[in-house]
Design a protein around this motif. Structure first.
Motif, PDB file in Angstrom:
ATOM      1  N   ILE A 191       1.083  -0.755   0.241  1.00 17.60           N
ATOM      2  CA  ILE A 191      -0.130   0.075   0.441  1.00 17.60           C
ATOM      3  C   ILE A 191       0.761   1.154  -0.416  1.00 17.60           C
ATOM      4  N   GLY A 192       0.947   2.412  -0.773  1.00 23.35           N
ATOM      5  CA  GLY A 192       1.888   3.151  -1.395  1.00 23.35           C
ATOM      6  C   GLY A 192       2.783   3.077  -2.474  1.00 23.35           C
ATOM      7  N   VAL A 239       4.524  -0.217   7.478  1.00 19.09           N
ATOM      8  CA  VAL A 239       5.904   1.175   7.889  1.00 19.09           C
ATOM      9  C   VAL A 239       5.587   2.513   8.754  1.00 19.09           C
ATOM     10  N   VAL A 264       9.668  -1.585  11.688  1.00 22.70           N
ATOM     11  CA  VAL A 264      10.007  -1.430  10.734  1.00 22.70           C
ATOM     12  C   VAL A 264      10.792  -0.488  10.709  1.00 22.70           C
ATOM     13  N   ARG A 303      -5.868   6.382  -5.475  1.00 23.18           N
ATOM     14  CA  ARG A 303      -6.743   5.823  -6.669  1.00 23.18           C
ATOM     15  C   ARG A 303      -7.667   4.882  -6.738  1.00 23.18           C
ATOM     16  N   ILE A 349      10.676   5.987  -2.634  1.00 21.18           N
ATOM     17  CA  ILE A 349      11.835   5.777  -1.376  1.00 21.18           C
ATOM     18  C   ILE A 349      10.830   4.091  -0.759  1.00 21.18           C
ATOM     19  N   VAL A 350       9.416   4.030  -0.658  1.00 19.29           N
ATOM     20  CA  VAL A 350       9.409   3.213   0.356  1.00 19.29           C
ATOM     21  C   VAL A 350       8.360   2.117  -0.611  1.00 19.29           C
ATOM     22  N   THR A 356      15.091   0.590   9.697  1.00 18.37           N
ATOM     23  CA  THR A 356      16.003   0.868   8.466  1.00 18.37           C
ATOM     24  C   THR A 356      17.541   1.810   8.859  1.00 18.37           C
TER      25      THR A 356
HETATM   26  N1  LIG Z   1       9.874   3.363   9.196  1.00 14.01           N
HETATM   27  C1  LIG Z   1      10.230   3.475   8.476  1.00 14.01           C
HETATM   28  O1  LIG Z   1      11.826   3.701   8.333  1.00 14.01           O
HETATM   29  C2  LIG Z   1      10.352   4.481   7.547  1.00 14.01           C
HETATM   30  C3  LIG Z   1       8.874   5.165   7.812  1.00 14.01           C
HETATM   31  N2  LIG Z   1       7.546   6.182   6.680  1.00 14.01           N
HETATM   32  C4  LIG Z   1       6.508   6.829   7.058  1.00 14.01           C
HETATM   33  O2  LIG Z   1       6.075   5.448   6.138  1.00 14.01           O
HETATM   34  C5  LIG Z   1       4.770   6.315   5.412  1.00 14.01           C
HETATM   35  C6  LIG Z   1       5.343   6.571   4.069  1.00 14.01           C
HETATM   36  O3  LIG Z   1       6.078   7.433   3.528  1.00 14.01           O
HETATM   37  P1  LIG Z   1       6.699   8.030   2.172  1.00 14.01           P
HETATM   38  O4  LIG Z   1       6.308   6.344   1.247  1.00 14.01           O
HETATM   39  O5  LIG Z   1       7.375   8.399   2.291  1.00 14.01           O
HETATM   40  O6  LIG Z   1       5.007   8.783   1.778  1.00 14.01           O
HETATM   41  P2  LIG Z   1       4.491   9.534   0.760  1.00 14.01           P
HETATM   42  O7  LIG Z   1       3.696  10.540   1.222  1.00 14.01           O
HETATM   43  O8  LIG Z   1       5.750   9.553  -0.448  1.00 14.01           O
HETATM   44  O9  LIG Z   1       3.957   8.487  -0.020  1.00 14.01           O
HETATM   45  C7  LIG Z   1       2.542   8.148   0.153  1.00 14.01           C
HETATM   46  C8  LIG Z   1       2.058   6.677  -0.847  1.00 14.01           C
HETATM   47  O10 LIG Z   1       0.332   6.563  -0.050  1.00 14.01           O
HETATM   48  C9  LIG Z   1      -0.198   6.752  -1.047  1.00 14.01           C
HETATM   49  N3  LIG Z   1      -1.815   6.775  -0.367  1.00 14.01           N
HETATM   50  C10 LIG Z   1      -1.764   7.573   0.375  1.00 14.01           C
HETATM   51  N4  LIG Z   1      -3.433   7.776   0.689  1.00 14.01           N
HETATM   52  C11 LIG Z   1      -3.691   6.826   0.502  1.00 14.01           C
HETATM   53  C12 LIG Z   1      -4.370   5.698   1.023  1.00 14.01           C
HETATM   54  N5  LIG Z   1      -6.019   6.166   1.607  1.00 14.01           N
HETATM   55  N6  LIG Z   1      -4.846   4.897   0.205  1.00 14.01           N
HETATM   56  C13 LIG Z   1      -4.233   3.655  -0.075  1.00 14.01           C
HETATM   57  N7  LIG Z   1      -2.860   4.270  -0.666  1.00 14.01           N
HETATM   58  C14 LIG Z   1      -2.575   5.543  -0.195  1.00 14.01           C
HETATM   59  C15 LIG Z   1       0.169   7.336  -1.629  1.00 14.01           C
HETATM   60  O11 LIG Z   1      -0.280   7.281  -3.132  1.00 14.01           O
HETATM   61  P3  LIG Z   1      -0.719   8.261  -4.478  1.00 14.01           P
HETATM   62  O12 LIG Z   1       0.937   8.443  -5.408  1.00 14.01           O
HETATM   63  O13 LIG Z   1      -1.797   8.022  -4.994  1.00 14.01           O
HETATM   64  O14 LIG Z   1      -0.206   9.161  -4.073  1.00 14.01           O
HETATM   65  C16 LIG Z   1       1.384   7.324  -1.832  1.00 14.01           C
HETATM   66  O15 LIG Z   1       1.527   6.884  -3.153  1.00 14.01           O
HETATM   67  C17 LIG Z   1       4.603   8.271   6.472  1.00 14.01           C
HETATM   68  O16 LIG Z   1       4.211   7.141   7.741  1.00 14.01           O
HETATM   69  C18 LIG Z   1       6.600   8.214   6.121  1.00 14.01           C
HETATM   70  O17 LIG Z   1       6.638   8.458   7.808  1.00 14.01           O
HETATM   71  C19 LIG Z   1       8.815   6.468   5.420  1.00 14.01           C
HETATM   72  C20 LIG Z   1      10.626   5.777   5.456  1.00 14.01           C
HETATM   73  C21 LIG Z   1      10.816   4.962   6.317  1.00 14.01           C
END
Ligand SMILES: NC(=O)C1=CN([C@@H]2O[C@H](COP(=O)(O)OP(=O)(O)OC[C@H]3O[C@@H](n4cnc5c(N)ncnc54)[C@H](OP(=O)(O)O)[C@@H]3O)[C@@H](O)[C@H]2O)C=CC1
Ligand SMILES: Nc1nc(=O)c2c([nH]1)NC[C@@H]1CN(c3ccc(C(=O)N[C@@H](CCC(=O)O)C(=O)O)cc3)C=[N+]21
Length: 369
Positions: A242-243, A307, A346, A269, A247-248, A350
């Motif tokens: 999911i996402g 994550v 996680v 979407r 970077i992730v 990291t």
């Molecule tokens: N534990 C760790 O080491 C790390 C944790 N994180 C955490 O992970 C999370 C994600 O980080 P990151 O990938 O950078 O975030 P981003 O904001 O860059 O990406 C979020 C993704 O989630 C999708 N998304 C948003 N809302 C929804 C929804 N309602 N349903 C389904 N998909 C959805 C987005 O879709 P779309 O592409 O369509 O916009 C996007 O692809 C954050 O909480 C961050 O803090 C991040 C890095 C390291």
């Protein structure tokens, strides 16, 4: 840090983590041993978690002498995947390797971190990375630039570290201030020092069959390492990420595919995400929405890697907030067969993977095995 929200889906309510009295599966190999104190999973006919014998067959062989104590939540079926302990063990393994390299070659791995601006969460991450470097014997170099610094100044710092032979890894802390071109800056990091694995050449190679990236992004690599160390089979499983961030989410999906899972990506979407997620054996959630994934979205026995790091208001916490994942922990812990907690899942992995990538980089540059 994401904006704070109120939440009534607590991340820790049911998760009293119990150290288990474990028998080691195989003392000399890299087995993370755990015992099942309650049956797994509640209703699955084909549990994802393998039997002890297949566990032995699927564990990672990269590391030695693992003796992490797995933990389980009370009143639930899921094994709690203890990222904090696994990360500690990996750091210990890295420290041993670094000492061996130093003794043989006199070379100490070096990591440079560039922080732009004064975001509190970024400063905390950078501080934690420095502490972790100190703990294993990696030299850390830090550059702090003000938020209104020019893109050229950031590029200058990167060039300096690219040319410095005592630096084996360069990390530009994200997010960068809005006025900067993130793509241009990440492209400037030399591919052989790209320990974050964010350079398009590294990502491109990760996506291509028969090609090998020099570095795999740390968070997705940490997720896969947790699955390996818990003996959770990936091959042939249905995985949902999911996402789809650079970077992730996206590299996590690529990695799962390389591990022979059948992968579906859910994003903002996606229509009927719950139906897709409910079909998954393995779920990696990287969304950034507190408690979004509910227990009813999970197939009994699925494995969940959370994550998300999301602050939720908590007047009882000294900081005034606490961190929760994307997953409604106390609901899914009753349905899943294994789940990562937040914090302690996680996140620590990291950082451990960043240290591991930095060590690999130094070894590669100095031809040390
Ligand atoms: N534990 C760790 O080491 C790390 C944790 N994180 C955490 O992970 C999370 C994600 O980080 P990151 O990938 O950078 O975030 P981003 O904001 O860059 O990406 C979020 C993704 O989630 C999708 N998304 C948003 N809302 C929804 C929804 N309602 N349903 C389904 N998909 C959805 C987005 O879709 P779309 O592409 O369509 O916009 C996007 O692809 C954050 O909480 C961050 O803090 C991040 C890095 C390291
Ligand atoms: N170039 C770059 N590389 C990154 O890898 C990168 C980045 N930028 N920007 C921000 C995100 C986020 N990230 C985390 C790392 C560790 C924890 C972590 O250790 N978390 C602890 C909790 C820490 C606490 O309590 O504050 C845990 O989950 O247990 C969390 C998040 C790396 N990121």
């Amino acid at each position: 840090m994401a904006s704070m929200i109120f939440s009534d889906c607590s991340s820790s309510a049911t998760a009293r983590l119990l150290p288990l009295r474990c028998h080691k599966l195989h003392r000399s190999c890299s087995v993370l041993s755990f015992c099942r104190r309650v049956s797994l999973p509640l209703t699955s006919t084909r549990p994802l978690l393998p039997s002890l014998s297949s566990l032995q067959a699927h564990v990672s062989s990269t590391f030695v002498s693992v003796s992490v104590t797995a933990k389980m939540a009370t009143e639930s079926s899921a094994i709690v995947i203890d990222g904090k302990s696994v990360a500690k063990q990996i750091r210990e393994e890295i420290a041993v390797e670094i000492a061996r390299m130093r003794e043989a070659t006199g070379i100490v791995p070096g990591l440079a971190v560039i922080l732009v601006g004064d975001r509190k969460d970024s400063a905390t991450y950078v501080r934690n990375k420095k502490k972790a470097c100190d703990g294993v014997g990696i030299n850390s170099f830090e550059v702090n630039l003000p938020g209104d610094t020019t893109e050229q100044e950031v590029l200058n710092s990167i060039t300096k570290f690219n040319e410095d032979p005592s630096v084996h890894g360069i990390l530009v802390q994200l997010p960068l201030p809005k006025h900067m071109n993130e793509e241009k800056i990440l492209n400037a990091v030399g591919i052989e020092k790209d320990v974050d694995g964010f350079h398009p050449l590294n990502i491109g190679r990760l996506a291509m069959r028969g090609r090998e990236p020099l570095f795999v992004p740390c968070t997705p690599k940490g997720c896969i390492e947790l699955l390996h160390r818990y003996g959770i089979q990936i091959k042939g499983k249905k995985a949902v990420v999911i996402g789809r961030s650079n970077i992730v989410g996206m590299p996590a999906a690529l990695l799962l595919q390389r591990e022979d899972a059948t992968v579906t990506i859910v994003h903002s979407r996606t229509n009927n995400p719950e139906d897709i997620i409910r079909d998954a054996d393995i779920i990696i959630s990287a969304v950034g929405q507190a408690n979004m994934v509910r227990g009813s979205w999970i197939k009994p026995g699925a494995v969940i890697i959370d994550v998300g790091i999301n602050p939720v208001e908590d007047p009882e916490s000294p900081r005034g907030y606490r961190l929760v994942g994307d997953v409604c922990y106390e609901e899914v812990v009753k349905v899943a067969s294994a789940v990562t907690p937040v914090p302690g899942g996680v996140g620590p992995m990291t950082i451990a993977m960043l240290l591991s990538n930095t060590l690999s980089s130094a070894k590669r540059m100095h031809n040390f095995n």
